[in-house]
Design a protein around this motif. Structure first.
Motif, mmCIF file in Angstrom:
data_model
loop_
_atom_site.group_PDB
_atom_site.id
_atom_site.type_symbol
_atom_site.label_atom_id
_atom_site.label_comp_id
_atom_site.label_asym_id
_atom_site.label_seq_id
_atom_site.Cartn_x
_atom_site.Cartn_y
_atom_site.Cartn_z
ATOM 1 N N ILE A 36 0.852 -1.188 0.000
ATOM 2 C CA ILE A 36 0.000 0.000 0.000
ATOM 3 C C ILE A 36 0.890 1.241 0.000
ATOM 4 N N TYR A 62 0.760 4.982 0.553
ATOM 5 C CA TYR A 62 -0.118 6.035 1.068
ATOM 6 C C TYR A 62 0.501 6.600 2.327
ATOM 7 N N LYS A 101 -0.212 9.728 5.596
ATOM 8 C CA LYS A 101 -1.297 10.512 6.181
ATOM 9 C C LYS A 101 -1.283 11.967 5.723
ATOM 10 N N ILE A 142 -5.216 -3.992 8.655
ATOM 11 C CA ILE A 142 -5.819 -2.811 8.020
ATOM 12 C C ILE A 142 -6.805 -2.130 8.975
ATOM 13 N N ASN A 144 -5.173 0.137 11.541
ATOM 14 C CA ASN A 144 -4.526 1.350 11.057
ATOM 15 C C ASN A 144 -5.594 2.373 10.692
ATOM 16 N N TYR A 158 -6.827 3.728 7.175
ATOM 17 C CA TYR A 158 -7.608 2.953 6.211
ATOM 18 C C TYR A 158 -9.029 2.702 6.705
ATOM 19 N N THR A 159 -9.856 2.128 5.822
ATOM 20 C CA THR A 159 -11.237 1.819 6.194
ATOM 21 C C THR A 159 -11.531 0.361 5.826
ATOM 22 N N THR A 201 -10.975 -0.553 2.326
ATOM 23 C CA THR A 201 -9.600 -0.810 1.882
ATOM 24 C C THR A 201 -9.339 -2.323 1.818
ATOM 25 N N THR A 257 -12.309 8.392 -1.824
ATOM 26 C CA THR A 257 -10.969 7.818 -1.990
ATOM 27 C C THR A 257 -11.005 6.710 -3.039
ATOM 28 N N TYR A 264 -8.118 4.493 -6.028
ATOM 29 C CA TYR A 264 -6.727 4.036 -6.132
ATOM 30 C C TYR A 264 -6.345 3.693 -7.561
ATOM 31 N N ARG A 308 -3.058 4.526 -3.019
ATOM 32 C CA ARG A 308 -4.353 4.976 -2.498
ATOM 33 C C ARG A 308 -4.446 6.483 -2.707
ATOM 34 N N LYS A 328 -6.681 9.967 -2.208
ATOM 35 C CA LYS A 328 -7.809 10.737 -1.649
ATOM 36 C C LYS A 328 -8.383 11.654 -2.708
#
Ligand code: PML
Length: 264
Positions: free
Chosen positions: A73, A75, A77, A174, A177, A180-181, A184, A213, A215, A224, A226
């Motif tokens: 991944i 990405y 923040k 995931i 963290n 992510y959602t 993800t 979001t 990708y 990823r 936004k």
């Protein structure tokens, strides 16, 4: 070891509400019961509304399951997309799409695609996902032709990536963290499977209007992004592939839909 596939799909007045699937290593039948009830409860408690139809399919898997690690991944923040010498702040749709274009263009160039064709391919991809309304992914060949409808007139259909799950450790990693959602998890699984099957790049935005979001996935990673669309807009998926003859395209579609994968 026996594996079962459990697939759930829920709708209201024929409009899709939610869907999910699991590949389950079965030691005792209770394992199936537990996950079946989880899936039904997920269908009944979905943000998109209460279904008037739920289908649950439980099926033993006879094929060997392919187990692969997820693609990395990419990405952070700060929402900064880092590639080449330039940084892209994913602060709005324009910047995010420029980052997306750069990623796709770099990948297509590795396959000898010229600038003009790169632009065309990317524009076509965005047109398809912005149009929305497809049930699965469109397939675009790097020569510019649209393959998912070449042998099938049903333009709204597209290819559905199925028979796929993520192992519990990956789900947990995931979920833990907060960058992510839940989305993800499914997305990284789909992206990892399609890249393993030789897709050059995937472009995706969510068909959920409130989820902006999206990708780009390539063998280099799950980038990823936004703000890849505005709130309220629809979405979709596009797979870019090298030129394929009819036979290899059919094989690819069959594998995307049916070959079982567990992503860890
Ligand atoms: C993510 O947040 O990483 C998932 C992005 C893609 C979502 C696609 C979808 O679930 O509709």
């Amino acid at each position: 070891q026996e594996y079962y596939s459990l697939k759930m799909r829920a709708s209201n007045e024929k409009k899709h509400i939610s869907g999910a699937e699991r590949l389950l290593k079965v030691e005792k039948v209770e394992n199936i019961e537990e996950v079946a009830s989880e899936l039904v409860s997920r269908a009944l408690n979905h943000e998109n509304g209460i279904p008037d139809f739920i289908s649950l399919k439980v099926e033993k898997i006879n094929q060997k399951i392919k187990k692969i690690p997820h693609i990395p991944i990419v990405y952070n923040k700060d929402n900064i997309g880092i590639i080449c010498e330039k940084n892209y702040e994913m602060s709005n749709k324009t910047n995010s799409r420029n980052y997306c274009r750069e990623l796709l263009k770099n990948k297509f160039k590795e396959f000898g695609v010229n600038d003009v064709l790169c632009e065309f391919l990317i524009k076509l991809g965005f047109e398809i996902i912005d149009e929305g309304g497809m049930r699965g992914a469109a397939i675009i060949s790097l020569d510019g032709s649209r393959l998912d409808i070449a042998f099938n007139d049903d333009v709204d259909k597209g290819v559905r990536v199925k028979n796929i799950d993520t192992d519990d450790n990956l789900k947990e990693k995931i979920r833990k963290n907060d960058l992510y959602t839940e989305r993800t998890i499914d997305a990284i699984a789909i992206a990892s499977k399609v890249i393993d099957l030789g897709i050059v790049a995937e472009l995706c935005t969510s068909d959920n209007p409130s989820y902006t979001t999206g990708y780009v996935a390539t063998e280099d990673g799950y980038f990823r992004i936004k703000n890849l669309k505005e709130l309220g807009e629809t979405g979709g998926r596009v797979f870019y592939v090298t030129n394929l003859n009819e036979q290899s395209l059919k094989e690819l579609i069959d594998n995307l839909e049916n070959k079982p994968y567990l992503i860890y």
